[in-house]
Scaffold this motif. Sequence first.
Motif, mmCIF file in Angstrom:
data_model
loop_
_atom_site.group_PDB
_atom_site.id
_atom_site.type_symbol
_atom_site.label_atom_id
_atom_site.label_comp_id
_atom_site.label_asym_id
_atom_site.label_seq_id
_atom_site.Cartn_x
_atom_site.Cartn_y
_atom_site.Cartn_z
ATOM 1 N N GLY A 98 0.841 -1.198 0.000
ATOM 2 C CA GLY A 98 0.000 0.000 0.000
ATOM 3 C C GLY A 98 0.870 1.240 0.000
ATOM 4 N N ALA A 99 0.231 2.388 0.248
ATOM 5 C CA ALA A 99 0.970 3.651 0.169
ATOM 6 C C ALA A 99 1.860 3.882 1.384
ATOM 7 N N THR A 100 1.434 3.434 2.554
ATOM 8 C CA THR A 100 2.257 3.664 3.748
ATOM 9 C C THR A 100 3.622 3.005 3.564
ATOM 10 N N ASN A 155 5.597 4.847 0.856
ATOM 11 C CA ASN A 155 6.093 6.134 1.362
ATOM 12 C C ASN A 155 7.347 5.955 2.219
ATOM 13 N N HIS A 192 0.333 12.942 5.130
ATOM 14 C CA HIS A 192 -0.485 11.918 5.786
ATOM 15 C C HIS A 192 0.115 11.594 7.161
ATOM 16 N N MET A 236 2.945 15.292 -0.680
ATOM 17 C CA MET A 236 1.753 14.644 -1.228
ATOM 18 C C MET A 236 1.271 15.409 -2.455
ATOM 19 N N ASN A 269 -5.424 14.591 1.672
ATOM 20 C CA ASN A 269 -6.556 13.695 1.878
ATOM 21 C C ASN A 269 -7.708 14.338 2.638
ATOM 22 N N ASP A 291 3.686 11.487 -2.727
ATOM 23 C CA ASP A 291 2.650 10.579 -2.251
ATOM 24 C C ASP A 291 1.390 10.917 -3.049
ATOM 25 N N THR A 295 -1.280 9.121 -3.460
ATOM 26 C CA THR A 295 -2.370 8.222 -3.048
ATOM 27 C C THR A 295 -3.761 8.801 -3.341
ATOM 28 N N GLN A 296 -3.964 10.087 -3.051
ATOM 29 C CA GLN A 296 -5.297 10.674 -3.258
ATOM 30 C C GLN A 296 -5.479 11.208 -4.678
ATOM 31 N N SER A 340 -1.874 3.644 -3.780
ATOM 32 C CA SER A 340 -2.565 2.590 -3.044
ATOM 33 C C SER A 340 -3.848 2.247 -3.790
ATOM 34 N N HIS A 379 -6.652 0.743 -3.081
ATOM 35 C CA HIS A 379 -8.019 0.840 -2.547
ATOM 36 C C HIS A 379 -8.604 2.241 -2.653
ATOM 37 N N LYS A 380 -7.802 3.204 -3.126
ATOM 38 C CA LYS A 380 -8.348 4.554 -3.319
ATOM 39 C C LYS A 380 -8.935 4.710 -4.725
ATOM 40 N N CYS A 399 -7.640 7.515 9.442
ATOM 41 C CA CYS A 399 -6.561 6.995 10.286
ATOM 42 C C CYS A 399 -6.402 7.797 11.565
#
Length: 382
Positions: free
Chosen positions: A68-70, A73, A98, A145, A149, A174, A176-177, A197, A199-200, A321
């Motif tokens: 995933g992104a975490t 990153n 994030h 980022m 987010n 990042d 992710t969003q 990631s 799942h986004k 989170c």
Amino acid sequence: MIYLDHNATTPPSPAVIAAMLPVLSSLWANTSSQHGPGQQAKRVLSTARATVARVLGCKPVEVIFTSGATEANHMAVRGLLAASAPERKRVVFSSVEHAGQLRLARALADAGIQVDLMPVQADGTLDLAAAASLMGPDVALVSLMAANNETGVLMPMADIAELAHAAGALLHVDATQHIGKLPFHFADSGADAVSLSAHKFQGPKGIGALLLRQGLPFVPQTLGSQERGRRGGTENLAGVVGMATALELLGDVGLEATRQTQLRDALENGLTRALPETHIWGRQVPRLPGTSYLRFGQLSVDVVLQRLERLGVAASSGAACSSGGSEPSHVLTAMEVPADEALAAVRFSLGRTSTLADVNHLLQALPPMLAPLLHEERLTAP
Ligand code: PMP
């Protein structure tokens, strides 16, 4: 239920699940095995990698699959920092990264590495002049980022790439969003490394990637032979296939962005018309299409979320989170929003499954519930 928390996660597309099921049931062999089933799995991995690379505008060798992104990153920052020249050991983040990335910043600082944070302005945009002043010959890496987010505010990727590179530093983004919501092309982005990631963007959870510019010195953080020695561990093939399918399904991202912007604007215009105490953060600056971060006067977010729950609407107080806590959002704090206003923050985030009917339902049902509370607030205001 009306789900308006797509920035936390968005439901996987049925086509993604359909593509993953045969991988889970039949393609379970280890991609590193020499036998037939292993080699078949390896071919599927390689096809999926090519798809990810094609959609995201990079080379297949530049794709490193992660959980995933975490993970991407942390791997980017630690791996690029470890490979940097001895005179370049400073890392620059933004103050609105994030939560997981800010924890990494703190861990690096605790380990004696010099870390700086680029501030944002009151509207949530990055303070470019302050960012420029933080660049220097000792900076190894800037990590920023692409889009926030919570506020949805877009960060100046190209400007920061220019500043970082002029100082001889690298840029990690990042995204992710951003990926799936706005067009993205790695080779044109100016970034040296990019996290994402699945799942986004209607893919499964637990799979993502780090895109890493070919030839860049990098010290692997999870040791093993997979991913060309850059990230060890048996690959999550079903996840990889799910992510590749989700990326292929994105289609015309710009068209969907326009649709979500219209829905978001309808939501914001309707709410501000019915409830003039509504304040929207980042409304005047470039934002993600479906994100609306706002407060209704100073009504506590817990009260608003309770009412939304009664209406069958799922929204959030900000980042999933860090929500559930009583601390104001670090993003709003960085924007110098007073704590009592920040504790009223509600985030609506739309996604591909959101419709005008969802927005209209909310606009019909929520204002009558909140108006008396806001009236009371006005009467009791000092
Ligand atoms: N970065 C940003 C900007 C995010 O929004 C998120 C997810 N909330 C992450 C990183 C972490 O992604 P994941 O949970 O998939 O590791």
